[in-house]
Design a protein around this motif. Structure first.
Motif, short mmCIF file in Angstrom:
data_model
loop_
_atom_site.label_atom_id
_atom_site.label_comp_id
_atom_site.label_asym_id
_atom_site.label_seq_id
_atom_site.Cartn_x
_atom_site.Cartn_y
_atom_site.Cartn_z
N ARG A 36 0.99 -1.24 -0.04
CA ARG A 36 0.06 0.00 0.14
C ARG A 36 0.87 1.28 0.07
O ARG A 36 2.02 1.44 0.46
CB ARG A 36 -0.83 0.04 1.14
CG ARG A 36 -2.22 -1.02 1.21
CD ARG A 36 -2.91 -0.81 2.22
NE ARG A 36 -4.17 -1.99 2.28
CZ ARG A 36 -5.10 -1.87 2.66
NH1 ARG A 36 -5.29 -0.71 3.48
NH2 ARG A 36 -6.12 -2.82 2.74
N SER A 38 0.97 3.94 1.68
CA SER A 38 1.40 4.38 3.02
C SER A 38 2.50 3.86 3.35
O SER A 38 3.25 4.37 4.23
CB SER A 38 0.11 4.32 3.86
OG SER A 38 -0.30 2.92 3.92
N ARG A 39 2.80 2.45 3.05
CA ARG A 39 3.97 1.78 3.45
C ARG A 39 4.83 1.43 2.46
O ARG A 39 6.12 1.18 2.98
CB ARG A 39 3.51 0.70 4.41
CG ARG A 39 3.17 -0.45 3.55
CD ARG A 39 2.99 -1.80 4.52
NE ARG A 39 1.47 -1.53 5.43
CZ ARG A 39 0.74 -2.45 5.78
NH1 ARG A 39 0.71 -3.39 5.01
NH2 ARG A 39 0.04 -2.08 6.50
N ARG A 42 8.58 3.28 2.66
CA ARG A 42 9.27 3.01 3.90
C ARG A 42 9.87 1.87 3.85
O ARG A 42 10.89 1.39 4.10
CB ARG A 42 8.12 3.40 5.14
CG ARG A 42 8.95 3.23 6.49
CD ARG A 42 7.80 3.57 7.77
NE ARG A 42 6.85 2.76 7.62
CZ ARG A 42 5.64 3.08 7.44
NH1 ARG A 42 5.41 4.13 6.91
NH2 ARG A 42 4.55 2.06 7.44
N ASP A 60 -3.57 -1.88 -3.58
CA ASP A 60 -4.43 -2.48 -2.50
C ASP A 60 -4.69 -3.76 -3.22
O ASP A 60 -5.67 -3.82 -4.05
CB ASP A 60 -5.63 -1.49 -2.29
CG ASP A 60 -6.55 -2.13 -1.37
OD1 ASP A 60 -6.38 -3.28 -0.99
OD2 ASP A 60 -7.45 -1.62 -1.03
#
Length: 302
Positions: A36, A38-39, A42, A60
């Motif tokens: 996703r 958002s991660r 990172r 997703d």
């Protein structure tokens, strides 16, 4: 030689261990993690911290539109030469819900979408971009056997229905319960093995497809909604079982997954790798007619 491996489910658990081992054992690999948005950035930065080549593509996995966009983006990067030749796909992501009623954005049952259809869509859209020899590895589960020896009484066995039924919510008895969700999970893992057999028949020579069963790995959360006895066993008893043949630690399972991906565990196409060796999946999993029906249905859904 530089090459690309696409991987889902690399953010935690056995996938995180496998991703790090793949990078250490194959430093020429460009690991492309699907996560996703958002991660993803990172995760890629953390995995690349040792000087390895890692990038990410957002997706997703509950949404086939999102998966399609990710796969098309990977194709484009390969075609532009922004990625080295594609030699691997690892479908390690998996979900288990507390019911069999959770829908994805397209209205399909979410367990079946993530554990079966998302992998199939990646395989089909990347199929003609693989550079041989290549390997597809799909993480499956002991739960597809449906017996006490393999499920330890915690997960109901699979209940096969027509693929059109399995792809919709409410396919199983008591669909609003955790038992319904776990039945959806074990059935989806059986379906994944069926498709691996079908890939072995249909994919071009040199593109191998393998199902990998890590065994029972305590800490996966499969019993989080069970009764108090099962929850106590998962928290207090099951971790000790990693010292026995009945359970596998996340570290061991992840290392073995990486070894399957890299070919250190030798397995011909269509194989079922049980922990660290080729074995047989359940008798129910060998059904060419069912496998063909599932392929045709998956093609319609996609």
């Amino acid at each position: 030689m530089k090459h690309t491996i696409v991987m889902t489910g690399a953010s935690r658990g056995i996938g995180r261990v496998a991703a790090r081992r793949i990078l250490r054992r194959s430093p020429d690999a460009h690991l492309l993690v699907v996560a996703r948005a958002s991660r993803g950035a990172r995760l890629a930065a953390e995995l690349a911290s040792g000087g390895y080549t890692v990038s990410h593509v957002p997706a997703d996995l509950r949404s086939l539109d999102s998966v399609r966009a990710a796969a098309v983006g990977i194709r484009d990067r390969l075609d532009r030469g922004a990625l080295p030749p594609l030699r691997g796909f690892v479908g390690n992501a998996g979900v288990q819900y507390t019911n069999a009623l959770t829908e994805g954005p397209e209205g399909l049952e979410a367990t079946f979408t993530v554990n079966v259809l998302a992998n199939h869509l990646f395989v089909r859209l990347l199929q003609d971009r693989f550079a041989v020899p290549a390997r597809i590895v799909i993480t499956v589960s002991d739960t597809h056997f449906g017996d006490l020896r393999h499920n330890l009484g915690m997960v109901p066995g699979p209940v096969w229905r027509s693929p059109d039924t399995l792809a919709r919510t409410g396919a199983f008895a008591r669909p609003d319960t955790a038992a319904g969700g776990r039945t959806a999970y074990s059935t989806s893992k059986l379906a994944a093995i069926h498709l691996v057999h079908e890939y072995a028949r249909r994919l071009p020579s040199g593109i191998d497809a393998v199902a990998y069963n890590p065994g029972f790995v305590p800490g996966t959360g499969l019993a989080r909604d069970a009764g108090p006895v099962s929850r106590f066993a998962m928290r207090r008893v099951m971790p000790v079982m990693t010292l026995t043949p009945f359970a596998t630690s996340p570290d061991t399972a992840g290392r073995r997954l990486a070894d399957v991906v890299l070919g250190a565990i030798r397995a011909p196409t269509g194989s079922y790798v049980d922990r660290d060796r080729v074995g047989r999946s359940s008798e129910e999993s060998y059904d060419p007619r069912r496998e063909g029906d599932l392929w045709e249905a998956a093609e319609r859904f996609l």
